[in-house]
Design an enzyme around this catalytic site. Structure first.
Site, PDB file in Angstrom:
ATOM      1  N   THR A  47       0.813  -1.213   0.000  1.00  0.00           N
ATOM      2  CA  THR A  47       0.000   0.000   0.000  1.00  0.00           C
ATOM      3  C   THR A  47       0.843   1.258   0.000  1.00  0.00           C
ATOM      4  OG1 THR A  47      -1.841  -1.087   1.128  1.00  0.00           O
ATOM      5  CG2 THR A  47      -1.726   1.290   1.335  1.00  0.00           C
ATOM      6  N   TYR A  61      -8.080   0.564  -3.640  1.00  0.00           N
ATOM      7  CA  TYR A  61      -6.973   1.114  -4.420  1.00  0.00           C
ATOM      8  C   TYR A  61      -6.132  -0.018  -5.015  1.00  0.00           C
ATOM      9  CZ  TYR A  61      -4.861   0.033   0.068  1.00  0.00           C
ATOM     10  OH  TYR A  61      -4.469  -0.616   1.195  1.00  0.00           O
ATOM     11  N   SER A  94       1.321  -7.525  -0.530  1.00  0.00           N
ATOM     12  CA  SER A  94       2.000  -8.429   0.402  1.00  0.00           C
ATOM     13  C   SER A  94       1.231  -9.712   0.684  1.00  0.00           C
ATOM     14  CB  SER A  94       2.329  -7.718   1.715  1.00  0.00           C
ATOM     15  OG  SER A  94       1.164  -7.461   2.479  1.00  0.00           O
ATOM     16  N   THR A 127       1.119  -4.126   4.277  1.00  0.00           N
ATOM     17  CA  THR A 127       0.832  -4.364   5.694  1.00  0.00           C
ATOM     18  C   THR A 127       0.231  -5.738   5.991  1.00  0.00           C
ATOM     19  OG1 THR A 127      -1.339  -3.300   5.484  1.00  0.00           O
ATOM     20  CG2 THR A 127       0.510  -1.910   6.157  1.00  0.00           C
ATOM     21  N   ASP A 128      -0.327  -6.404   4.984  1.00  0.00           N
ATOM     22  CA  ASP A 128      -1.033  -7.656   5.253  1.00  0.00           C
ATOM     23  C   ASP A 128      -0.129  -8.732   5.841  1.00  0.00           C
ATOM     24  OD1 ASP A 128      -3.365  -6.533   4.399  1.00  0.00           O
ATOM     25  OD2 ASP A 128      -3.508  -7.671   2.539  1.00  0.00           O
ATOM     26  N   LYS A 200      -0.918  -6.908  13.061  1.00  0.00           N
ATOM     27  CA  LYS A 200      -1.918  -6.015  12.483  1.00  0.00           C
ATOM     28  C   LYS A 200      -3.245  -6.295  13.156  1.00  0.00           C
ATOM     29  CE  LYS A 200      -3.734  -4.386   8.032  1.00  0.00           C
ATOM     30  NZ  LYS A 200      -3.662  -4.503   6.556  1.00  0.00           N
ATOM     31  N   GLU A 321      -4.001 -27.778  27.821  1.00  0.00           N
ATOM     32  CA  GLU A 321      -5.220 -28.298  27.208  1.00  0.00           C
ATOM     33  C   GLU A 321      -5.002 -29.630  26.488  1.00  0.00           C
ATOM     34  OE1 GLU A 321      -8.305 -27.094  27.490  1.00  0.00           O
ATOM     35  OE2 GLU A 321      -7.478 -25.635  28.905  1.00  0.00           O
TER      36      GLU A 321
END
Length: 364
Positions: A47, A61, A94, A127-128, A200, A321
């Site tokens: 981006t 975009y 990304s 950013t992904d 993120k 667990e």
């Protein structure tokens, strides 16, 4: 005279210099200042290099359209904080980042940081998957010199685009002596974050990148980084991982836990050749009754199984667990599933021992 100042004085005699990389376009640097650090910017797209149809387009975009030299030209203030060079390594969104991209990037970063005339590296990134690339590099970069990842939540054409100031802060951070030896860093939204812990947290807001539980490392304010803490986990030159001779990474896949989950995903990944499976379980990494037999069978076939949690915060307790000792499973500690995948891939380049891999999860 300090070593780093003498090194910069040597290259000050040149009016320009070139970065040469296989398959990469060389970019010139003009008016080198001996007073400033030398920072290489490696661009990968995202981006921060995106464009929208209008100045108010902040969703919908097109990512990865602006080249590295135009990114640099858009922030002339960079010349005041570092001697900057730019290199376009990839030009992708990304979500398309792959293991192969990571290996190329890591090797290029290590080559650059081994050079006396490079003091730090900045990587522009979508950013992904920025947090994943940052953690991968945190485990395989072999230098104390700063490596800083940076991205943007708005494209370069948007009103109040965050890319320019983020890039400026990233270069400033990579040029600083304060950032040396602190592992791979992320500079976003005027904050300094650690590669291991950042994630993120929001699809679109500018403050998306956070370390919710353990906290950020510091701020960038008034042209200076301020550090308040640092990670105690081993990183960069202190890890046991070396990608210099690797052409690929082992296949590791993530199985997501949810209500009514069944064994189909586990069975499919095993059939597809997975060497490791990260189980992103509910709560404290819980195993549903329908999934536990499939994971147990996978481990008996030699597939490493790591219990992580989809929650996003907290330690996954060993023998909590599930009876991990009996099942020969590994727990992810505080790593989220996507970062657990990265550590397991690298661990499998060294060993198939679950005990040794568990040690790695408590070390890195």
């Amino acid at each position: 005279m300090p070593h780093h100042q003498s090194r910069r004085s040597i290259i000050a005699a040149f009016s320009f210099m070139f970065i040469v990389a296989a398959g990469a376009h060389a970019e010139a640097v003009v008016s080198v200042s001996p007073r400033l650090a030398n920072v290489s910017i490696l661009a990968t797209g995202g981006t921060i290099a995106g464009t929208g149809a209008t100045s108010t387009t902040t969703v919908g975009y097109t990512a990865a359209t602006v080249g590295v030299q135009n990114l640099i030209k858009a922030v002339p203030e960079l010349a005041k904080v570092a001697n900057v060079t730019g290199e376009q390594v990839f030009q992708i969104a990304s979500e398309n980042m792959s293991n192969e991209h990571w290996l190329v990037l890591a090797k290029r970063v290590n080559v650059l940081l081994a050079q006396a005339n490079v003091d730090g590296v900045v990587i522009t990134h979508g950013t992904d998957t920025l947090e994943e690339t940052a953690y991968f590099l945190n485990l395989v970069v072999k230098s104390r010199k700063p490596v800083v990842l940076v991205g943007a939540m708005r494209p370069s054409t948007a009103l109040s685009a965050d890319g320019p100031i983020n890039l400026y802060n990233a270069v400033l951070l990579a040029a600083s002596v304060e950032a040396a030896g602190k592992g791979v860093l992320v500079a976003m939204n005027d904050q300094i974050q650690a590669a291991r812990d950042i994630t993120k947290t929001n699809t679109s807001t500018l403050d998306s990148f956070r370390t919710p539980e353990l906290g950020m490392l510091g701020y960038i304010q008034g042209g200076k980084p301020f550090f308040y803490r640092q990670s105690s986990r081993r990183h960069t030159q202190d890890t046991e991982f070396d990608v210099s001779a690797l052409a690929s990474l082992p296949q590791v896949d993530i199985v997501y836990g949810h209500a009514n989950v069944g064994p189909a995903a586990v069975d499919a990944f095993v059939a597809a050749g997975a060497r490791g499976i990260i189980h992103a379980g509910v709560g404290n990494g819980s195993l549903a009754a329908k999934v536990k037999p499939a994971l147990t069978s996978a481990r008996q076939k030699g597939v490493l199984v790591v219990r992580a949690s989809r929650v996003g915060q907290g330690i996954v307790a060993r023998n909590g667990e599930a009876n991990d000792d009996e099942l020969d499973f590994v727990v992810a500690d505080t790593l989220n599933p996507q970062k657990a995948r990265i550590l397991l891939m690298l661990a499998l380049t060294k060993t198939d021992s679950s005990k040794d891999i568990q040690r790695m999860f408590y070390t890195y």
